[in-house]
Design an enzyme around this catalytic site. Structure first.
Site, mmCIF file in Angstrom:
data_model
loop_
_atom_site.group_PDB
_atom_site.id
_atom_site.type_symbol
_atom_site.label_atom_id
_atom_site.label_comp_id
_atom_site.label_asym_id
_atom_site.label_seq_id
_atom_site.Cartn_x
_atom_site.Cartn_y
_atom_site.Cartn_z
ATOM 1 N N CYS A 398 0.841 -1.197 0.000
ATOM 2 C CA CYS A 398 0.000 0.000 0.000
ATOM 3 C C CYS A 398 0.883 1.257 0.000
ATOM 4 O O CYS A 398 1.496 1.575 -1.006
ATOM 5 C CB CYS A 398 -0.971 -0.023 1.186
ATOM 6 S SG CYS A 398 -2.357 1.115 1.009
ATOM 7 N N HIS A 525 -3.465 -5.464 0.137
ATOM 8 C CA HIS A 525 -2.919 -5.972 1.405
ATOM 9 C C HIS A 525 -2.986 -7.496 1.413
ATOM 10 O O HIS A 525 -3.942 -8.075 1.942
ATOM 11 C CB HIS A 525 -3.718 -5.416 2.583
ATOM 12 C CG HIS A 525 -3.510 -3.959 2.838
ATOM 13 N ND1 HIS A 525 -2.604 -3.482 3.760
ATOM 14 C CD2 HIS A 525 -4.090 -2.863 2.278
ATOM 15 C CE1 HIS A 525 -2.628 -2.163 3.763
ATOM 16 N NE2 HIS A 525 -3.524 -1.759 2.871
ATOM 17 N N GLU A 527 -1.537 -9.584 3.188
ATOM 18 C CA GLU A 527 -1.413 -10.200 4.518
ATOM 19 C C GLU A 527 -2.749 -10.695 5.062
ATOM 20 O O GLU A 527 -2.804 -11.627 5.875
ATOM 21 C CB GLU A 527 -0.776 -9.217 5.521
ATOM 22 C CG GLU A 527 -1.592 -7.994 5.872
ATOM 23 C CD GLU A 527 -1.337 -6.787 4.980
ATOM 24 O OE1 GLU A 527 -1.595 -5.655 5.424
ATOM 25 O OE2 GLU A 527 -0.886 -6.982 3.833
#
Length: 606
Positions: A398, A525, A527
């Site tokens: 990001c 993102h 993750e």
């Protein structure tokens, strides 16, 4: 529908979220389908506008919901895809009731906490509990509900009243209450003290809820006489009292619960004996053991602005751990406060400046996570510059991607005032700009949120290979600014490739540098979708590059969701050493560690 409620007493931060997730793992291992709900008693509608220092990271769901980080625990442990409605807040409930009041649904009635708020809470739970979140059709068998906060908090009173009514309504055999409490050890005496738990259970009973099971947090296993004392004073059978003592990694928690036969107590309370089987946790056990056995370190410098609180980057840390275990390396996270890398600090605090740069230069890989605001941005730019020029594996998420673009514009394109309009609205070289549909007047829920599709425009790039040579991927987003599409041709002429874009081709999603071992930035993102045993493709790429295994992964057409042939089924693995092009020796499948080492002074372990 069967319901398991997890409450907490004495102090906050006991690990209710991990406990609730572990109970879900245990029940799932018994052959049951599980869903989860998190109740947060704060007035915010969602977690989106809260500082990470205040409440840890904001976890983003597929549907764009900005929710509490505990929903991330549920998704990772149980491999679910939850919805925004799986996170209930006081703000959402009151908004729901007030909207009904304005429409006239309660015409003539005085709208009160009881029954209107409490009824709305119960209706919400029943409605959300039947939403399938595991990819199968039909409702789950058990809904695990976690009540945030601590028993006795003023703000959680309406929820406790509602849950008391709810337990009575659904009836015995459909509701099981697990109370997580603290049994501290007084150092001077070395004795486990039961009084805090006694008071907590008394408070719980006074509010109309009776615990079926006590989960006691303590530094070591509960002594038998302490269990008997708790059983006597808390009116809970001794076999229904389990200890959640300190372990080397949180993957041991479901195993702790299983070893103490917590599943038998839960199944008995829910009248599921004979329907559910014995828990099958072979793969989970092997993963927890492998994590403990890892010893060859891989050092990742985490360059961020919220480095004082590791929960601010919880999902990033977990994704790094999943990838490092897959690569058989012990993850060592070296925290670097981005501001400490900046020239201004060199004059004010030269020791701090030197220490930050020493950590960065000693790392095997650099990760710059997402963030908001201009504090520390210059330091992040310097970290990206260092990684780019010195061929150190770099991963920007990001804002981490955006600052890599800004750094490239300044250093390679010669645009010295290049910046993001977030930090310099007047810049003559706006590399990163505000999104057309964004809002500058309202902060909550106005970003580009949730799952969006990214198409690979360069099929043989590293990112596409790591994802398994697919043509597109769906990942979760949370941003207001994006790379300026008008400057793309300038960047690509100089070697910064925008290998992933959205369906319009105007939104830049993934960047890569060709002449670099691993220099990747993503607008999304990744993750949030990483799972134990199924690490995120790009985190796997970073860790593999940091320990010299990337070429092997790419040649094997590595896919993050393919099972890794690492002997996980029996907890053993074979060691094969290879030599990469830089003459660095690395082990593929070698057994090494996986508990986070924090690298900063507070010494927290995860």
């Amino acid at each position: 529908m069967k319901y398991v409620l997890v409450t907490g007493g004495v102090v906050s931060g006991l690990g209710k979220g991990v406990t609730a997730s572990s109970i879900g793992v245990l029940l799932k291992a018994c052959g049951l389908r599980v869903t989860s709900i998190k109740i947060d008693p704060y007035l915010n509608t969602d977690a989106g506008t809260m500082s990470p220092f205040e409440h840890g990271e904001v976890f983003v769901l597929d549907d764009g919901g900005e929710v509490d980080l505990d929903l991330g625990n549920y998704e990772r442990f149980l491999d679910l895809k939850l919805t925004r409605d799986n996170n209930i807040t006081t703000g959402k409930i009151y908004q729901f009731v007030l909207d009904k009041e304005r429409r006239g649904d309660y015409l003539g009635k005085t709208v009160q906490v009881v029954p209107h708020i409490t009824d709305a809470i119960q209706e919400w739970i029943e409605r959300v509990a039947i939403i399938p979140v595991d990819g199968k059709e039909g409702p789950a068998d058990v809904c695990v509900i976690e009540l945030g906060g601590t028993i006795g908090d003023i703000e959680s009173m309406p929820f406790i009243e509602a849950l008391g009514q709810f337990s009575y309504r659904v009836g015995t055999g459909n509701f099981c209450l697990i109370h997580v409490s603290l049994v501290p050890v007084i150092n001077v005496v070395g004795e486990q003290k039961t009084k805090p738990t006694q008071h907590s259970v008394r408070g719980l009973r006074g509010l109309g809820l009776t615990p079926d099971i006590l989960a006691c947090r303590s530094s070591k296993e509960l002594e038998e006489n302490v269990k008997l004392k708790l059983a006597q004073f808390c009116h809970v059978p001794a076999e229904n009292i389990v200890t959640l003592y300190d372990v080397s990694n949180i993957w041991h928690i479901p195993l702790l619960l299983r070893n103490q036969k917590a599943h038998e107590s839960i199944l008995k309370a829910l009248h599921l004996q004979g329907i559910a089987g014995d828990p099958e946790l072979h793969e989970w056990t092997a993963r927890a053991k492998i994590c403990d056995m890892l010893h060859d370190p891989v050092r990742i410098a985490m360059v961020g602005k919220y480095t004082g609180l590791s929960d601010s980057y919880l999902s990033v840390l977990k994704a790094l751990l999943h990838a490092s275990v897959a690569c058989r390396r012990k993850l060592v996270v070296e925290w670097v406060a981005a501001g400490d890398l900046e020239d201004a600090i060199a004059a004010e605090a030269p020791d701090v400046y030197k220490a930050a740069w020493d950590v960065l230069k000693g790392a095997d890989g650099v990760l710059v996570p997402g963030g908001f605001g201009d504090r520390g941005v210059q330091g992040k730019i310097l970290a990206a510059k260092y990684a780019r020029e010195n061929k150190v594996p770099y991963f920007g998420i990001c804002l981490g991607m955006q600052i890599a673009v800004v750094e490239f514009a300044r250093s390679v394109l010669g645009l010295h005032d290049a910046s993001s309009t977030e930090f310099d609205p007047e810049t003559s070289s706006p590399c990163v700009i505000f999104m057309p549909e964004g809002s500058k007047t309202h902060m909550g829920g106005t970003m580009r949120l949730g799952s969006r599709r990214t198409y690979f425009k360069v099929p043989d790039c590293k990112s596409a290979k790591l994802y398994g040579n697919v043509s597109f991927v769906d990942e979760r987003h949370r941003h207001r600014y994006e790379v300026n599409p008008e400057m793309i041709s300038q960047f690509e002429r100089k070697g910064l490739l925008f290998v992933g874009r959205d369906e319009t081709g105007q939104r830049m999603e993934i960047i890569e540098l060709n002449d670099h071992p691993f220099f990747v930035g993503v607008q999304f993102h990744p993750e949030f979708k990483s799972r134990p045993g199924k690490p995120s493709a790009l985190f796997l790429g970073l860790i593999a590059a940091a320990c010299g295994q990337l070429e092997g992964f790419l040649q094997n057409n590595c896919h993050a969701n393919k099972p890794l042939s690492n002997g996980m089924s029996n907890g053993k693995s074979t060691v094969k050493s290879h030599q990469n092009g830089n003459g660095v020796k690395f082990s593929n499948g070698s057994v090494n560690g996986g508990v986070y080492s924090n690298g900063n002074s507070n010494g927290m372990h995860h």
